[in-house]
Design a protein around this motif. Structure first.
Motif, PDB file in Angstrom:
ATOM      1  N   THR A   1      23.446   4.634  45.601  1.00 35.24           N
ATOM      2  CA  THR A   1      23.389   5.815  46.458  1.00 35.24           C
ATOM      3  C   THR A   1      23.703   5.408  47.896  1.00 35.24           C
ATOM      4  OG1 THR A   1      21.043   5.518  46.901  1.00 35.24           O
ATOM      5  CG2 THR A   1      21.624   6.914  45.035  1.00 35.24           C
TER       6      THR A   1
ATOM      7  N   GLN B   1      28.200   7.127  55.896  1.00 34.94           N
ATOM      8  CA  GLN B   1      28.706   8.485  55.995  1.00 34.94           C
ATOM      9  C   GLN B   1      29.874   8.689  55.035  1.00 34.94           C
ATOM     10  OE1 GLN B   1      26.970  10.724  57.950  1.00 34.94           O
ATOM     11  NE2 GLN B   1      28.114  11.982  56.529  1.00 34.94           N
ATOM     12  N   ALA B   2      30.722   7.678  54.921  1.00 39.62           N
ATOM     13  CA  ALA B   2      31.839   7.776  53.975  1.00 39.62           C
ATOM     14  C   ALA B   2      31.314   7.915  52.554  1.00 39.62           C
ATOM     15  CB  ALA B   2      32.733   6.544  54.104  1.00 39.62           C
TER      16      ALA B   2
ATOM     17  N   GLU C   1      26.757   2.564  59.499  1.00 42.06           N
ATOM     18  CA  GLU C   1      26.540   4.009  59.489  1.00 42.06           C
ATOM     19  C   GLU C   1      27.807   4.748  59.071  1.00 42.06           C
ATOM     20  OE1 GLU C   1      23.612   5.912  60.246  1.00 42.06           O
ATOM     21  OE2 GLU C   1      22.783   3.937  59.809  1.00 42.06           O
ATOM     22  N   LEU C   2      28.964   4.256  59.533  1.00 36.05           N
ATOM     23  CA  LEU C   2      30.223   4.905  59.153  1.00 36.05           C
ATOM     24  C   LEU C   2      30.464   4.760  57.650  1.00 36.05           C
ATOM     25  CD1 LEU C   2      32.498   3.942  62.181  1.00 36.05           C
ATOM     26  CD2 LEU C   2      31.655   6.215  61.588  1.00 36.05           C
TER      27      LEU C   2
ATOM     28  N   PHE D   1      28.986   7.644  65.494  1.00 37.78           N
ATOM     29  CA  PHE D   1      29.203   6.217  65.298  1.00 37.78           C
ATOM     30  C   PHE D   1      30.675   5.848  65.396  1.00 37.78           C
ATOM     31  CE2 PHE D   1      24.944   6.670  63.666  1.00 37.78           C
ATOM     32  CZ  PHE D   1      24.328   5.611  64.311  1.00 37.78           C
TER      33      PHE D   1
ATOM     34  N   GLY E   1      30.288  10.206  44.427  1.00 35.51           N
ATOM     35  CA  GLY E   1      29.241  11.094  43.948  1.00 35.51           C
ATOM     36  C   GLY E   1      28.407  11.689  45.068  1.00 35.51           C
ATOM     37  N   GLY E   2      28.828  11.493  46.318  1.00 36.40           N
ATOM     38  CA  GLY E   2      28.106  12.081  47.444  1.00 36.40           C
ATOM     39  C   GLY E   2      26.660  11.608  47.512  1.00 36.40           C
ATOM     40  N   SER E   3      25.784  12.501  47.980  1.00 39.50           N
ATOM     41  CA  SER E   3      24.391  12.095  48.204  1.00 39.50           C
ATOM     42  C   SER E   3      23.662  11.769  46.905  1.00 39.50           C
ATOM     43  CB  SER E   3      23.643  13.184  48.968  1.00 39.50           C
ATOM     44  OG  SER E   3      23.741  14.401  48.261  1.00 39.50           O
TER      45      SER E   3
ATOM     46  N   PHE F   1      31.066  11.884  61.463  1.00 37.89           N
ATOM     47  CA  PHE F   1      31.551  10.566  61.858  1.00 37.89           C
ATOM     48  C   PHE F   1      31.626  10.391  63.373  1.00 37.89           C
ATOM     49  CE2 PHE F   1      33.226  11.252  57.607  1.00 37.89           C
ATOM     50  CZ  PHE F   1      32.967  10.047  56.994  1.00 37.89           C
TER      51      PHE F   1
ATOM     52  N   ALA G   1      27.146   0.438  63.720  1.00 38.49           N
ATOM     53  CA  ALA G   1      28.115   1.525  63.623  1.00 38.49           C
ATOM     54  C   ALA G   1      28.936   1.404  62.340  1.00 38.49           C
ATOM     55  CB  ALA G   1      29.031   1.518  64.844  1.00 38.49           C
TER      56      ALA G   1
ATOM     57  N   ASP H   1      28.578   9.231  51.706  1.00 40.81           N
ATOM     58  CA  ASP H   1      28.027  10.575  51.595  1.00 40.81           C
ATOM     59  C   ASP H   1      29.113  11.626  51.455  1.00 40.81           C
ATOM     60  OD1 ASP H   1      25.400  11.490  51.490  1.00 40.81           O
ATOM     61  OD2 ASP H   1      24.920  10.539  53.403  1.00 40.81           O
ATOM     62  N   SER H   2      30.214  11.420  52.184  1.00 37.55           N
ATOM     63  CA  SER H   2      31.220  12.482  52.280  1.00 37.55           C
ATOM     64  C   SER H   2      32.313  12.404  51.207  1.00 37.55           C
ATOM     65  CB  SER H   2      31.900  12.434  53.657  1.00 37.55           C
ATOM     66  OG  SER H   2      30.946  12.546  54.673  1.00 37.55           O
TER      67      SER H   2
ATOM     68  N   ALA I   1      22.031   5.403  50.434  1.00 36.25           N
ATOM     69  CA  ALA I   1      20.968   4.650  51.106  1.00 36.25           C
ATOM     70  C   ALA I   1      21.174   3.145  50.945  1.00 36.25           C
ATOM     71  CB  ALA I   1      19.608   5.056  50.554  1.00 36.25           C
TER      72      ALA I   1
END
Lengths: 398, 324, 295
Positions: free
Chosen positions: B246, B138-139, B134-135, C272, B148-150, C269, B131, B141-142, B248
């Motif tokens: 990135t 996501q941060a 993943e968080l 997760f 620079g995002g994705s 968000f 978790a 990405d967002s 990923a």
């Protein structure tokens, strides 16, 4: 510990041995220049695994078809194509490009679907002084700002495609539109490109949403927002599996009956259109190509493509076909296929008037091209994007 | 184990341990240092990536092999380090200071995440760290204005040392190797020091260690932060070598591959994780690029074969696990 | 669109998603909680079910094609479960990590095989006539199939719950977890019980794939997406129970649906974030049952 140590050393030696396939010599000198015979080696970087594989397949088909119709030659030189798997993003894409440049020592790179990969290899390509012709990736930043003189694209920019729809919709009777696209850079560029052109034409954005990219299977929460926004139309940008889910649910939840869907053409391009079925009927989209374009170049191209692969050509195939076509012109004009000479030749390539997509030219190393308003309908038992209107040429935008 | 931890404090043992640390690290490092003299640029570049990924795997092994905490979110700290270094290089300085920033940022984030995570264990630790990873992804990405995002942060300036830009395959390799060795020494010290012995005790029986009065949670948190900081260093090196970061790099795939490298190489062994990392990178980046998209298949087959056919590395691991 | 309608739509939708999620997670929880095997190939089973639905039914399923698909997913699911049981058996005394490595390897191989068999395009399939289309109740439009899904999934849920908690087979499953040797003394081969649990768990996954096909569409990458969702549900619910994953699945169904509608900015968000929050407060999940105690 000593035993492990020895084993570890052996393993590292084995790893190096594997790495050594790359050839001996050392890493201190710049790569030795390849002997300049008349051949040209092209590295084709396309996704062969993961979600973008269908796009990669179409790019390869477009590339192969052009070569097959031209005796396997670009500008009079025999071509060897080395294919490398781009995967789903830069984690696999960047090493693939690195392998093509350093190990296979290709003269030119073609392909790349993911924008992050295209941006990520910028410095690699620039310091190797090799030409990279991008056959899909649409991020504006690839050819603007601090861009590389060696990176050109034959595709589009995300904002450009969306702006074509924005300008068209502003001129229609849809006065309030909702904009929705996934929460990643391409989605944001599409929403911004659309909104800018739509507002410039007098339209109002009734609201916008950016669902999580690649993690949303259920668009119902967003569809409810669209329904309560008072919008007269929805603009969207989705691709791949997300486009299928969105189009189907847009219809299943009854939104399509009251609020028509408008889109960047990728929503309904290629294999996804088949999967969307009748939920896609009537969707209006803008793109710089459709298999239904009525011009001599496209008639010949589409027929050849169908007989070779048993499927209608897509915009991705055309982008690769055109990459081969402009590369051929550039190669014909140079006496050595290095990045500097080829870039210079591309600058002077002028208007490409025999492309299946219609006439186009490079502006800032990205196409200025015509956009078409297309509608999903069934022609001769096959769902296609029929041409409704030629919207005229647009410059690349970011 | 506890008895060992106590006697370990003698000066004599400490000297021997330092000497052994030196040989264990120095020998292979010398061999590695000579590599660019004999390898083509592409092989050197690949080896550089192996070192970076190997350091990430080795830092994870401090958690898995020494403390017994398998993490599925270790790339979060790798990613934080990579973004911090890339951002520093782009906005301030491309000197090794960027690596210092990377290490500090990763240490802070791992301190925060670790203070929650180390209270759980087993599969719950696995999922909690998943978790966290993943968080963080996501941060990444967002939070586009910083990350620079994705598209990520690209065009990261190459590191510069006293005005000399490190951007050639061989120089980049030596730059990475230097900090790789430094990171390995830190990990080695952390796992063989007295707190490290407590860690091994915690792995084998946390209850007993707690009964003996050791602050097990604090020691585990310490290991989590050291592992996170070294992962951040590896991330900083990634930014220096790949000059691209990135989302990923932060996410599940990177974490999972690092964990697999640890398991393949044999947890708790010294060079094992680096070996596992080498296998993973060679299969994914070299082989995977040229076999028509069957890279994942090759990786999958390797995982299956390793589990069935490599009893040596894994048997050691099993024997130790059964102590609990 | 009035607010009440939006709320009702979101909640009904959350229920459909949640129940489907439960069927997927129940299989994972059975295998995980009872046999102590972390099966990372579970998502591949779901995807296989979804591909079979499309392969046998095409873009528009018919009742006969649906019947064939039901038989196919049960047979294939059972076979896959048996195979997984055999492949993981030598690892039963090894660590979770090694099991994870093996099953992740299997998942990667399975993904390549599925891609070779069915291609890389998205394959959508419509439910048979009578189950598809939309229903309109007092101006409220909703996809009929999702209502059908709620009914079918609820039936399966009750069936699974009853099997595990009320039948002698379920008692055997639970007993094997608690005391393997004691079960053996009653003349039942624990290995058979092991195969049984794997078969049941795997069939649940392939059946969920069949049920989910019209909503999720078979495509490369869906296996991972589903696996992660199922893992989150199982862990939040607590291991080794049926009730835990059920509550967690229904919770996540609502979070995915209502949460995204209410907090669109935090949509990415939510999943997760909730997982982290639950585990931070309750480090062993919402429900912990003694029958599924970890070794």
């Amino acid at each position: 510990m000593a035993g492990i140590n020895r084993r570890a050393l052996l393993g590292i030696a084995a790893g190096l041995g594997a790495a050594g396939i790359a050839g001996c010599g050392n890493s201190l000198d710049a790569a030795a220049a390849r002997s300049d015979d008349n051949a040209i080696k092209v590295g084709l970087v396309i996704p062969q695994a993961g979600v973008y594989t269908p796009l990669g397949l179409d790019i390869q088909r477009g590339w192969d078809l052009w070569l097959r119709q031209h005796d396997g030659k670009l500008g009079g030189r025999r071509v060897t194509t080395v294919v490398a798997d781009e995967g789903e993003g830069p984690q696999t894409g960047v090493p693939a490009v690195q392998k093509l440049l350093q190990n296979d020592q290709v003269d030119v790179l073609v392909g790349i679907v993911s924008s992050a990969t295209a941006l990520g290899v910028r410095d690699l390509v620039t310091s190797a002084r090799k030409l990279l012709l991008i056959a899909n990736a649409g991020a504006g930043a690839i050819t603007t700002g601090n861009s590389s003189p060696y990176i050109w694209r034959t595709s589009f920019t995300n904002a450009q495609v969306a702006a074509a729809m924005g300008a068209h919709l502003a001129g229609s009777d849809v006065r309030r539109a909702y904009a929705i696209a996934p929460d990643y850079v391409a989605g944001t560029e599409a929403i911004n490109g659309f909104s800018k052109a739509y507002r410039a034409g007098g339209g109002t954005i009734a609201g916008q949403s950016q669902p999580p990219f690649g993690k949303t299977q259920d668009y119902q929460p967003f569809l409810s927002r669209i329904q309560s926004s008072g919008a007269q139309g929805t603009f969207c940008f989705f691709g791949g599996a997300e486009s299928v889910a969105f189009v189907k649910q847009y219809s299943q939840f009854g939104v399509s009956r009251t609020i028509p869907l408008y889109a960047s053409g990728f929503l309904v391009e290629g294999g996804v259109l088949k999967a969307q079925g009748d939920a896609a009927d009537g969707i209006l989209s803008t793109l710089h190509y459709t298999s239904e374009l009525d011009n001599p170049a496209n008639t010949a191209f589409a027929q050849a493509f169908r007989s070779a692969y048993g499927a209608a050509p897509t915009v991705y195939a055309v982008q690769a076909w055109d990459a081969a076509a402009v590369l051929s012109r550039a190669v014909a004009q140079v006496n050595a296929v290095d990045g500097d000479r080829l870039s210079k030749a591309l600058k002077g390539v002028g208007v490409i008037s025999d492309s299946p997509r219609g006439p186009w030219s490079f502006v800032q190393q990205s196409p200025r091209q015509n956009f078409y308003l297309r509608r999903v309908q069934t022609n001769a038992g096959e769902r296609v994007n029929a041409v409704i209107k030629d919207l005229g040429p647009l410059d690349p935008q970011s | 184990m506890t008895a060992a931890a106590r006697t370990d404090n003698t000066t004599h043992l400490r000297t021997r341990r330092a000497a052994r640390t030196a040989t264990v690290i120095a020998g292979p490092s010398l061999v590695l240092a000579a590599a660019p003299l004999y390898l083509a640029p592409y092989a050197t570049t690949t080896l550089t990536r192996i070192l970076i990924f190997g350091l990430l795997a080795a830092s994870l092994d401090l958690l898995v092999g020494v403390v017994g905490l398998p993490s599925l979110g270790h790339a979060a700290f790798f990613g934080v380090g990579a973004y911090a270094a890339a951002w520093t290089a782009g906005h301030s300085t491309a000197s090794p200071m960027a690596l210092v920033v990377a290490v500090l940022a990763a240490a802070v984030v791992s301190l925060v995440a670790g203070s929650v995570a180390v209270r759980s264990s087993g599969v719950f630790f696995l999922m909690l760290t998943l978790a966290v990873g993943e968080l963080m992804q996501q941060a990444a990405d967002s939070w586009a204005s910083v990350t620079g995002g994705s598209n990520g942060l690209y065009g990261v300036p190459a590191p510069s040392l006293w005005g000399h830009v490190v951007d050639q395959p061989a120089t980049t390799y030596w730059y990475v190797l230097t900090f790789f060795v430094l990171g390995m020494v830190v990990l080695r010290l952390a796992s063989t020091s007295s707190p490290g012995m407590v860690l091994r005790g915690v792995r084998d029986s946390e209850i007993r260690m707690r009964a003996l009065g050791y602050p097990t949670t604090r020691v585990k948190l310490g290991a989590f932060v050291v592992a996170g900081a070294v992962a951040g260093l590896a991330g900083g090196l990634l930014a220096a070598q790949q000059r691209l970061v990135t989302p990923a790099d932060v996410g599940f795939t990177t974490s999972a591959l690092a964990l697999l490298a640890v398991v393949i190489g044999g947890t708790g062994s010294w060079w094992g994780p680096c070996l596992g990392a080498a296998l993973v990178i060679v299969i994914r980046d070299m082989l995977g690029a040229s076999i028509d998209g069957h890279g994942p298949l090759a990786l999958g087959l390797m995982f299956v074969l390793v589990v069935y056919l490599m009893p040596a590395g894994i048997a050691r691991f099993r024997a130790r696990r059964n102590v609990s | 669109m009035p607010t009440t309608q939006i709320a009702v739509t979101a909640m009904v939708n959350g229920l459909a998603v949640g129940l489907l999620l439960f069927i997927i997670a129940a299989g994972l929880s059975l295998i995980f909680g009872m046999m102590d095997v972390l099966n990372l190939a579970h998502g591949s089973l779901f995807l296989t079910g979804a591909y079979l639905a499309w392969w046998l039914g095409g873009e528009q399923q018919t009742w006969p094609s649906l019947a064939r698909a039901v038989v196919a997913v049960i047979v294939v699911g059972a076979a896959a479960g048996g195979l997984l049981s055999l492949m993981t058996a030598p690892l039963s005394r090894r660590s979770h990590l090694e099991q994870a490595l093996l099953t992740l390897g299997i998942a990667l191989v399975a993904a390549d095989i599925l891609s070779a068999l069915f291609g890389d395009d998205v394959h959508a399939t419509e439910p048979p006539p009578g189950l598809g289309g939309t229903v309109v109740i007092a101006g409220w439009t909703y996809p009929r199939y999702r209502l059908v899904l709620i009914g079918v999934a609820a039936l399966i849920t009750v069936g699974v719950y009853w099997t595990i908690e009320r039948t002698s087979m379920g008692a055997l499953f639970r007993a094997t977890v608690s005391d393997r040797d004691m079960v053996a003394t009653t003349g039942v081969d624990p290995r058979l019980v092991r195969v049984g649990v794997f078969v049941l768990g795997s069939v649940l996954a392939t059946v969920a794939g069949l049920l989910g096909a019209p909503i999720y569409h078979a495509r490369p990458g869906l296996d991972t997406t589903i696996l992660v969702l199922a893992l989150v549900v199982v862990v939040v619910g607590g291991l080794g129970s049926i009730r835990g994953p059920l509550v967690a699945a229904l919770l996540f169904g609502q979070i995915e649906s209502v949460g995204r509608a209410v907090l669109p900015g935090l949509a990415s968000f939510l999943l997760f974030g909730t997982l982290a929050a639950v585990l931070a407060v309750r480090p062993r999940g919402l429900f912990v049952l003694t029958s599924g105690a970890r070794r």
